[in-house]
Design an enzyme around this catalytic site. Structure first.
Site, PDB file in Angstrom:
ATOM      1  N   LYS A 131     -16.744  26.418  85.164  1.00  0.00           N
ATOM      2  CA  LYS A 131     -15.980  27.850  85.678  1.00  0.00           C
ATOM      3  C   LYS A 131     -16.044  27.908  87.114  1.00  0.00           C
ATOM      4  O   LYS A 131     -17.229  28.562  87.312  1.00  0.00           O
ATOM      5  CB  LYS A 131     -16.358  29.119  84.814  1.00  0.00           C
ATOM      6  N   GLU A 137      -5.995  35.291  91.337  1.00  0.00           N
ATOM      7  CA  GLU A 137      -4.807  35.186  92.424  1.00  0.00           C
ATOM      8  C   GLU A 137      -4.693  33.768  92.967  1.00  0.00           C
ATOM      9  O   GLU A 137      -3.506  33.459  94.005  1.00  0.00           O
ATOM     10  CB  GLU A 137      -5.369  35.887  93.765  1.00  0.00           C
ATOM     11  N   TYR A 175     -21.332  27.847  85.026  1.00  0.00           N
ATOM     12  CA  TYR A 175     -20.382  29.107  85.815  1.00  0.00           C
ATOM     13  C   TYR A 175     -20.908  29.237  87.120  1.00  0.00           C
ATOM     14  O   TYR A 175     -21.986  29.526  87.574  1.00  0.00           O
ATOM     15  CB  TYR A 175     -20.638  30.369  84.935  1.00  0.00           C
TER      16      TYR A 175
END
Length: 293
Positions: A160, A188, A132
């Site tokens: 990720k 976004e 991550y």
């Protein structure tokens, strides 16, 4: 594993205990939308303001609700390696597909210590690891050079990438010398991440508008970039509205308006304002009415 994965929120009761019924309802809601997988216990799930025992309880509830219908990644990241290992072992025992971990934070650990942390976690279980990369959250930037070295070990299968640095995302794909799964992390810029080589995306707004992001993913892979961009633009209008009032608080408010009682965010998150809660009713109505063209 690729595609659109929901980073699950954790619903709480008014006393901040886990709302098991709502969590199971949220899982089913997302499965009905056609989500490709779940990322459980991460930032969106407020994992860092929960005890390890509570985080393991969330793992149990989600696995019980989802069964084996989709791949599931359990986030076990912690400052303490021992705590992360304990959670990883629980996830493995429950039947999760993979574990994930944010790099240990607060103490500004050097890369050798962080690499050892990841090695220790992945060595404690027989399921693979998704690293991550969240430099804005833990102050450590997982570079492409670090990735190239770490991913020589095939127990690490994915990243990720929660960062606006899409060049770094592209470099992961270029410098790692074998196929790995890279998930875009910021909702976004889902389309932007896909255009730079991401294999999928893990996001928080997918909790209530997974259908839009599944359509973005499909349109991108079908070559319909303008259609994908139109959907991304619409999603970003919602995200921009949520930023005004607090993203996690707004996500919970939207779902509450949609019929899943999500309760408050854990302290020290502030409660959503009355104005924000009312504004999210319009978002909820928009999400319920949205249909792909």
């Amino acid at each position: 594993m690729n595609g659109i994965f929901t980073a699950l929120l954790t619903p709480f009761n008014d006393d901040y205990t886990i709302n098991e019924a709502s969590l199971k309802k949220l899982v089913e809601f997302n499965l009905e939308k056609g989500i490709n997988g779940f990322y459980v216990g991460g930032s969106t799930g407020e994992g860092m303001v929960m005890s390890p025992e509570e985080r393991k309880e969330v793992f149990r509830i989600v696995k019980e609700a989802a069964g084996d219908r989709v791949p599931m990644i359990a986030h076990c990241g912690a400052i303490s390696t021992d705590s992360a290992i304990d959670m990883a072992k629980t996830a493995e025992a429950l039947g999760y597909t993979a574990v994930s971990a944010v790099a240990p934070f607060y103490y500004s650990f050097p890369y050798p210590a962080i690499r050892k942390y990841y090695d220790d976690i992945v060595s404690s279980v027989s399921i693979p690891m998704v690293v991550y990369n969240f430099p804005g959250g833990n102050g450590f930037t997982f570079t492409a050079d670090y990735a190239a070295e770490m991913f020589e070990d095939e127990r690490f299968f994915g990243i990720k990438h929660t960062s606006a640095d899409l060049f770094a995302l592209q470099q992961f794909k270029q410098k790692i010398k074998r196929p790995v799964t890279v998930f875009n992390g910021f909702d976004e810029m889902c389309l932007g991440g896909l255009s730079m080589g991401a294999d999928g995306a893990i996001g928080s707004t997918y909790n209530f508008m997974a259908d839009r992001f599944l359509k973005i993913y499909d349109e991108f892979h079908n070559g319909s970039i303008e259609k994908a961009q139109k959907i991304q633009n619409g999603a970003n209008e919602i995200i921009a509205e949520m930023i005004k009032y607090g993203v996690f608080q707004c996500e919970k408010a939207v779902l509450t308006h949609m019929g899943i009682d999500m309760g408050p965010c854990r302290r020290p998150f502030l409660p959503i304002s009355k104005e924000g809660f009312e504004a999210m009713k319009k978002v909820a109505d928009d999400c319920k009415a949205w249909k792909a063209e």
